[in-house]
Design an enzyme around this catalytic site. Structure first.
Site, short mmCIF file in Angstrom:
data_model
loop_
_atom_site.label_atom_id
_atom_site.label_comp_id
_atom_site.label_asym_id
_atom_site.label_seq_id
_atom_site.Cartn_x
_atom_site.Cartn_y
_atom_site.Cartn_z
N TYR A 46 -34.34 33.77 24.13
CA TYR A 46 -33.19 34.57 24.56
C TYR A 46 -31.96 34.24 23.72
O TYR A 46 -31.27 35.14 23.21
CB TYR A 46 -32.89 34.30 26.04
N SER A 96 -32.12 35.67 20.31
CA SER A 96 -31.88 37.12 20.28
C SER A 96 -30.39 37.41 20.34
O SER A 96 -29.89 38.32 19.68
CB SER A 96 -32.62 37.81 21.43
N LYS A 97 -29.64 36.63 21.14
CA LYS A 97 -28.20 36.84 21.25
C LYS A 97 -27.48 36.39 19.99
O LYS A 97 -26.49 37.02 19.57
CB LYS A 97 -27.65 36.11 22.47
N VAL A 152 -17.24 57.55 31.42
CA VAL A 152 -18.09 56.38 31.16
C VAL A 152 -19.54 56.80 31.31
O VAL A 152 -19.95 57.33 32.35
CB VAL A 152 -17.76 55.23 32.13
N ALA A 205 -11.21 57.34 31.77
CA ALA A 205 -12.17 57.67 30.71
C ALA A 205 -13.47 58.19 31.31
O ALA A 205 -13.79 57.93 32.48
CB ALA A 205 -12.45 56.44 29.85
N GLY A 215 -18.77 34.17 28.95
CA GLY A 215 -18.66 32.83 29.51
C GLY A 215 -19.80 32.55 30.47
O GLY A 215 -20.91 33.03 30.28
N THR A 247 -24.26 50.16 27.65
CA THR A 247 -25.70 49.96 27.85
C THR A 247 -25.90 48.93 28.96
O THR A 247 -25.15 47.96 29.07
CB THR A 247 -26.40 49.50 26.56
N GLY A 248 -26.90 49.18 29.80
CA GLY A 248 -27.10 48.31 30.96
C GLY A 248 -25.98 48.43 31.97
O GLY A 248 -25.68 47.49 32.70
#
Length: 301
Positions: free
Chosen positions: A166, A169-170, A40, A38, A199, A19-20
């Protein structure tokens, strides 16, 4: 097996959804997975941006097997009808707003909480029948350690500050990633859930991928001092890519960069502190089921 981020194992028969996958870290996850042979699938709401990303990947990975899935994680109405099976999904897409005004989706949820967490939570439920024995990889953020969740105000209706919203949400997303694996194990399912974080990944340290990302010489020079502690988004993709491909990875693990959790090759990190709070995770899970109307475990065959 010695893991080498630049010599990935083959995965010719596999299919992965990112996603994204049209920008940022998601783009580099897709590019790196494409080198394995693969298929993707880039999940993105913008078909033009997805097409540009696929063109960029193909310019670097001849013969790359790519496709686009129209996917709007801000909407709980998004479907995955075009997919027939998956070996892994990388829940990477996210939005970080800096405007002081709180925004809501058409479903009435705070935009960052909806896109980063609720959209992926519902997506996992819809993908569950396609993922038997596969992997769910959740891309979190080290900023999640800096906040606490108010279960009475998960969507920051009373206390809205963009950066904190933010991070909340994470944190919710990561807690549910760990909780998903516990529930999968308890139910005897072979699918596993792994949590990663990139990171400190900066645009100024990210190599150019025109037209997806362009880096000028000036930006590169200005970013050099930060490179002592941080890294670009290409390297930020490494933990998620390892979580998808490495046969030694196990469910319930947390993977991040080797050097202080900020930069370097991916390594296993201890699941501790708020990430190890099983009671909080179970309560966030329950709230997420109520908010989305989807329970990922009940969606399994």
């Amino acid at each position: 097996m010695q893991w080498d981020v630049r010599r990935l194992p083959r995965a010719d028969s596999k299919k992965f959804l990112v996603t994204g996958g049209n920008a940022g870290i998601g783009y580099f996850v897709a590019e790196q997975l494409a080198t394995t042979g693969a298929t993707v699938v880039l999940g993105s709401r913008d078909a033009a941006k997805a097409a540009a990303a696929m063109a960029s990947i193909r310019s670097r990975v001849p013969g790359a097997r790519l496709s686009h899935l129209q996917l709007d994680l801000a909407s709980l109405k998004s479907t995955v009808d075009e997919l027939d099976h998956l070996d892994a999904v990388v829940c990477n897409a996210g939005v970080l707003l800096d405007q002081p005004e709180r925004r809501e989706t058409e479903d009435g949820h705070e935009l960052m909480f909806a896109t980063n967490h609720l959209g992926h939570f519902a997506l996992i439920g819809r993908l569950a029948p396609l993922l038997s024995g596969g992997r769910v990889v959740t891309t979190g953020s080290f900023t999640a350690k800096s906040v606490r969740l108010d279960l009475g105000d998960l969507q920051s209706a009373r206390d809205y500050r963009p950066k904190d919203a933010y991070a909340r949400s994470k944190l919710a997303q990561m807690l549910c990633g760990f909780e998903l694996d516990r529930r999968l194990r308890a139910a005897g399912h072979a699918t596993m859930s792994v949590v990663t974080h990139p990171g400190g990944a900066l645009d100024s340290l990210t190599p150019s991928r025109p037209p997806v990302h362009l880096q000028t010489a000036g930006q590169r020079l200005r970013g050099l001092p930060a490179g002592i502690l941080l890294q670009g988004k290409e390297a930020g993709a490494w933990p998620a890519v390892r979580a998808v491909l490495d046969p030694s990875v196990q469910g319930g693990q947390l993977w991040g960069p080797r050097v202080f959790g900020l930069r370097g090759e991916p390594r296993l990190e201890a699941v501790q502190g708020v990430f190890a709070d099983k009671e909080l995770a179970a309560r966030v899970w329950s709230a997420s089921v109520d908010l989305t109307g989807v329970d990922p475990l009940e969606s399994r065959p």
